[in-house]
Write a protein that holds these residues in place. Structure first.
Motif, PDB file in Angstrom:
ATOM      1  N   TRP A   1       0.829  -1.198   0.000  1.00  0.00           N
ATOM      2  CA  TRP A   1       0.000   0.000   0.000  1.00  0.00           C
ATOM      3  C   TRP A   1       0.873   1.262   0.000  1.00  0.00           C
ATOM      4  CZ3 TRP A   1      -0.157   3.809   3.809  1.00  0.00           C
ATOM      5  CH2 TRP A   1      -1.122   4.803   3.614  1.00  0.00           C
TER       6      TRP A   1
ATOM      7  N   SER B   1       2.520   1.749  -3.352  1.00  0.00           N
ATOM      8  CA  SER B   1       1.519   2.075  -4.381  1.00  0.00           C
ATOM      9  C   SER B   1       1.124   3.536  -4.315  1.00  0.00           C
ATOM     10  CB  SER B   1       0.282   1.180  -4.224  1.00  0.00           C
ATOM     11  OG  SER B   1      -0.404   1.484  -3.016  1.00  0.00           O
ATOM     12  N   GLU B   2       1.185   4.129  -3.116  1.00  0.00           N
ATOM     13  CA  GLU B   2       0.912   5.550  -2.971  1.00  0.00           C
ATOM     14  C   GLU B   2       1.964   6.392  -3.690  1.00  0.00           C
ATOM     15  OE1 GLU B   2      -1.745   7.109  -1.351  1.00  0.00           O
ATOM     16  OE2 GLU B   2      -2.526   5.058  -1.548  1.00  0.00           O
ATOM     17  N   LEU B   3       3.168   5.802  -3.880  1.00  0.00           N
ATOM     18  CA  LEU B   3       4.240   6.496  -4.594  1.00  0.00           C
ATOM     19  C   LEU B   3       4.202   6.204  -6.093  1.00  0.00           C
ATOM     20  CD1 LEU B   3       7.151   5.750  -2.069  1.00  0.00           C
ATOM     21  CD2 LEU B   3       5.822   7.874  -2.281  1.00  0.00           C
ATOM     22  N   GLY B   4       3.219   5.412  -6.489  1.00  0.00           N
ATOM     23  CA  GLY B   4       3.069   5.114  -7.913  1.00  0.00           C
ATOM     24  C   GLY B   4       3.843   3.887  -8.369  1.00  0.00           C
ATOM     25  N   TRP B   5       4.340   3.085  -7.417  1.00  0.00           N
ATOM     26  CA  TRP B   5       5.099   1.891  -7.775  1.00  0.00           C
ATOM     27  C   TRP B   5       4.271   0.648  -7.486  1.00  0.00           C
ATOM     28  CZ3 TRP B   5       9.888   3.680  -4.505  1.00  0.00           C
ATOM     29  CH2 TRP B   5      10.474   4.780  -5.140  1.00  0.00           C
ATOM     30  N   GLN B   6       4.588  -0.412  -8.177  1.00  0.00           N
ATOM     31  CA  GLN B   6       3.947  -1.698  -7.916  1.00  0.00           C
ATOM     32  C   GLN B   6       4.967  -2.805  -8.108  1.00  0.00           C
ATOM     33  OE1 GLN B   6       0.443  -2.497 -10.221  1.00  0.00           O
ATOM     34  NE2 GLN B   6      -0.051  -4.370  -9.109  1.00  0.00           N
TER      35      GLN B   6
END
Length: 287
Positions: free
Chosen positions: A131, A134-139
């Motif tokens: 999570w 993902s807030e930083l735009g990574w997955q």
């Protein structure tokens, strides 16, 4: 103490150790020359199990993973452990509290720690780290991508075991004579020069001991691999111990082949550890 009294005190321990260590080792060596399954009498096949193990690409891949994992984790534990020990050595208040917090990961059973650790990266169980990134735009697919899964296993090994080298190095730093550092200060040595030319050489026996324990732990890594990456073979995290488990107890249940791989692993481990054991014995002998 008479010989009879000595025998009464030592006998039970010798019998217990023989039953738990020597007998399984002898059976493992015997089975490594046999084709044997569960509930069956073994059939002598000579060196066939060894030949099959050494010609197996899966076994060689597991050796590469094990060696790579051990090198990275040992180096990481020594570097990170020494840095944390230096930081703790400068702390005057709250050192016991910080040490206690650091030891939490070390005293938790590795299976439990690895399972909880994996939940941080698993969306099924909330995946707190997933999570956050993902807030930083990574997955990142931690449990299915090979290098992500390997980095996850290494990170857990560091998190779990780094408290041990910290304790050893912190104890060692207490033994470094102040006169050595004062003499280096008079010579105008910088901080890093004192570390490399004064402190670290003085702590050489502590580094050898930490490396010895870390190498042993790295070569027999199993629990965290099974907990974090159950599908170890497909994600490239299968170590030798995981491979032995799959061969002897999981997929094929071939005790003979599993025993041959275990014997090869024991021999290789003794060869790798011999320089560390010799250096540790030398340090202890010299006091």
């Amino acid at each position: 103490m008479t010989r009879r009294e000595f025998a009464w005190f030592v006998g039970p321990s010798v019998a217990l150790m023989s039953g738990l260590l020597v007998l399984p080792l002898v059976l493992t060596v015997l089975w490594s020359f046999q084709d044997v399954g569960y509930g069956e009498f073994g059939r002598w096949i000579g060196l066939s199990n060894y030949s099959e193990a050494l010609s197996s690409s899966r076994f060689r891949a597991s050796v590469v993973v094990t060696v790579g994992f051990t090198i990275v984790v040992v180096a990481g534990q020594i570097v990170v452990g020494y840095i944390l020990a230096l930081m703790l050595n400068r702390v005057r208040r709250g050192r016991s509290l910080l040490l206690g917090m650091l030891l939490v990961s070390f005293v938790v059973p590795q299976v439990v720690g690895a399972l909880v650790f994996s939940w941080l990266f698993n969306d099924t169980f909330g995946g707190l780290v997933n999570w956050a990134i993902s807030e930083l735009g990574w997955q990142v697919n931690w449990l299915t991508s090979p290098w992500a899964a390997r980095s996850l296993v290494v990170t857990h090994a560091m998190w779990h075991a780094v408290a041990f080298p910290v304790l050893i190095f912190l104890a060692g730093l207490q033994t470094v004579p102040v006169e050595y550092e004062e003499a280096a200060d008079l010579d105008g040595a910088k901080w890093w020069q004192k570390q490399f030319f004064v402190v670290i050489p003085t702590l050489s026996r502590f580094f050898t001991f930490v490396a010895l324990i870390a190498v042993m732990d790295g070569l027999r890594i199993f629990d965290s691999i099974r907990m974090i990456t159950p599908n170890a073979r497909n994600v490239g995290t299968e170590t030798v111990m995981v491979y032995v488990y799959e061969v002897a107890l999981g997929e094929s249940q071939r005790l003979g082949l599993g025993s041959a791989i275990s014997v090869l692993t024991v021999v290789a481990t003794v060869v790798v550890l011999m320089p560390f054991i010799r250096q540790t014995y030398k340090d202890v002998s010299q006091g």
